[in-house]
Design a protein around this motif. Structure first.
Motif: not given
Length: 197
Positions: A65-76
């Motif tokens: 299932p799709n998960v919405l990540l935060s910008k910070e999580i993607v960056r980290d």
């Protein structure tokens, strides 16, 4: 042209002896978000929100299932991959009077801005592309677009940008910003574009 940025991250799990692919949809530099479809034997998963993510396991040929990540999580989580992403091309436009190829007074400021960006990006990969509107005939417009592009390229060389870093092209009236009928003067079509990659 609509485009979307996304990264595909292959993961290999040696313990589970399976591979999977993760897709994360990234917004463009101006915040616009496109759409990506992940298609497997189990169906199609659509990603259309900034930083939305899904994973497809190749052995199962299904997606999570799709998960919405935060910008910070993607960056980290993916910072190393993002750091290797090429810079998005930048564009600078110069406009001309009808039938003329000489740079207008306001062009100097734009030339200095483009020179600064070329130097900041340490780029030796740029295009200088000449265009015209549909006043005059095709042959004259082709030549006029060539002279316009050459004049902008010369101005860049005069500012210290190496000529061998430039791809100089000219298309006459072939690629208008605003399509018009023949003999219609359109200021936005009388241009030279610099694309810095």
């Amino acid at each position: 042209m609509n485009s979307q940025r996304f990264m595909i991250i292959p993961f290999i799990s040696f313990l589970a002896a399976c591979t999977s692919t993760t897709v994360v949809l990234l917004p463009d530099s101006d915040g616009n978000v496109g759409q990506v479809e992940m298609i497997t034997d189990s169906g199609t998963t659509v990603l259309n929100k900034a930083y939305e993510s899904s994973e497809a396991e190749k052995q199962k040929l299904s997606s999570t299932p799709n998960v919405l990540l935060s910008k910070e999580i993607v960056r980290d989580k993916y910072g190393d991959i993002l750091a290797k992403e090429p810079l998005i091309p930048e564009h600078f436009k110069f406009y001309f009077k009808t039938g003329k190829a000489d740079l207008q007074a306001e062009a100097q400021e734009m030339l200095l801005k483009s020179k600064a960006r070329i130097e900041e990006r340490k780029s030796c990969d740029l295009s200088v592309i000449g265009h015209t509107d549909r006043v005059e005939n095709d042959d004259l417009n082709y030549l006029l677009s060539m002279v316009r592009a050459a004049n902008v390229a010369k101005a860049l060389v005069d500012l210290g940008i190496p000529l061998n870093c430039m791809d100089i092209r000219y298309y006459g009236e072939s690629y208008p910003v605003i399509p018009t009928l023949d003999d219609v003067a359109e200021p936005l079509n009388r241009r030279v574009e610099i694309e810095i990659r």
